[in-house]
Every structure is written in structure tokens, then in C-alpha cells.
Design an enzyme around this catalytic site. Structure first.
Site, PDB file in Angstrom:
ATOM      1  CB  SER A 183      34.392 -27.060   0.607  1.00 14.74           C
ATOM      2  OG  SER A 183      33.670 -26.577  -0.502  1.00 14.74           O
ATOM      3  CE  LYS A 214      36.191 -24.337  -2.138  1.00 15.96           C
ATOM      4  NZ  LYS A 214      35.285 -25.375  -2.582  1.00 15.96           N
TER       5      LYS A 214
END
Length: 151
Positions: free
Chosen positions: A72, A109
């Protein structure tokens, strides 16, 4: 203020390693730089020894290494299997890449916060941003300060 939330994450942390400050491994540090363009004449001059703890770990008691599992964050240069240096003493501010606890799982993230919202953003268009609300089960675990790529 950002709150916690509960949901399945798309990227996780495979391993967590604590810093071992008892040992020092000093390696040569050359005073010349390595050309990424046209080659330059080689220089055989070693200026001093470099301790990677000194370079990568300014706050040993608050620093951990984590191994990435997932894709990701590939557009931020963080790939599956890479080692992240994470400092828990640094404040998570807008734009920082963080390790967060989401529904009991660690994830990496980019942290985005403005006057009205807070969210976690993947650096891969296959993953949508995760909005953080007052009903969220979310906690910042630390801020990523360096990436060690595995080739």
C-alpha cells in the site's frame, strides 16, 4: 483530534525489532560521494567510521524497526519486506508517514489532518483513504524516519 476506529487494514507489519544499543558496528565512511550520473575518479580516502545507530536512531529508547508486509505504500518508496525505522517520540503531523494501530493491527500510511478531518492515506491508488472519526479505534504508534530497502 483524531480518534480510533475498527476496520481491516490493507497493509500490515510483519515483524517488530527493538534497538540493541549495546553493540556498535562501525563501518568505513568514505569522504567521496558515489556518482549516480557520470562516473568520477575513485578516491580511497576514508574520513571516519560510521555507526548506523548514530545515523538512523537519534532516540534509542523510543525507536523500533518494523518489517513491512504489503504494497500500500509503494509510491512512497516503501516496499514489501523493507525495514522501517520508527520513532515513537516524534509527533505525527500532517504529511508524515506513520505506523498506526487500526482495530488492533499495525499499518503504515501517510497521516493527513486538516481543520475538519483526519485520515490515513495509502501511497498506492489501489487502496482508498481511511477516514478517522470520533467512532474510530485508532492510535498513532510512531513516525517513520527512514526506510531500509531489501534488494
Amino acid at each position: 483530534m483524531c480518534y480510533s476506529f475498527g476496520m481491516k487494514t490493507d497493509s500490515s507489519i510483519a515483524d517488530i525489532f527493538k534497538i540493541d544499543q549495546k553493540t556498535k558496528v562501525l563501518r568505513p565512511l568514505f569522504t567521496c560521494s558515489v556518482s549516480a550520473g557520470f562516473p568520477s575518479p575513485a578516491e580511497d580516502h576514508i574520513d571516519r567510521k560510521l555507526d548506523l545507530n548514530e545515523l538512523l536512531v537519534p532516540h534509542p529508547a523510543a525507536t523500533f524497526f518494523v518489517r513491512v508486509a504489503g504494497d500500500s505504500m509503494t509510491n512512497a518508496g516503501i516496499n514489501n519486506g523493507d525495514i522501517l525505522v520508527v520513532d515513537r517520540s516524534i509527533e505525527a503531523t500532517n504529511g508524515k508517514i506513520i505506523i498506526a494501530i487500526v482495530n488492533g493491527e499495525l499499518t503504515v500510511k501517510r497521516f493527513e489532518r486538516n481543520h475538519t478531518s483526519c485520515r490515513l492515506v495509502a501511497e498506492n491508488s489501489n487502496y482508498p483513504p481511511v477516514e478517522i472519526t470520533e467512532h474510530s479505534d485508532f492510535n498513532v504508534w510512531g513516525v517513520v524516519t527512514s526506510v531500509i530497502h531489501q534488494f
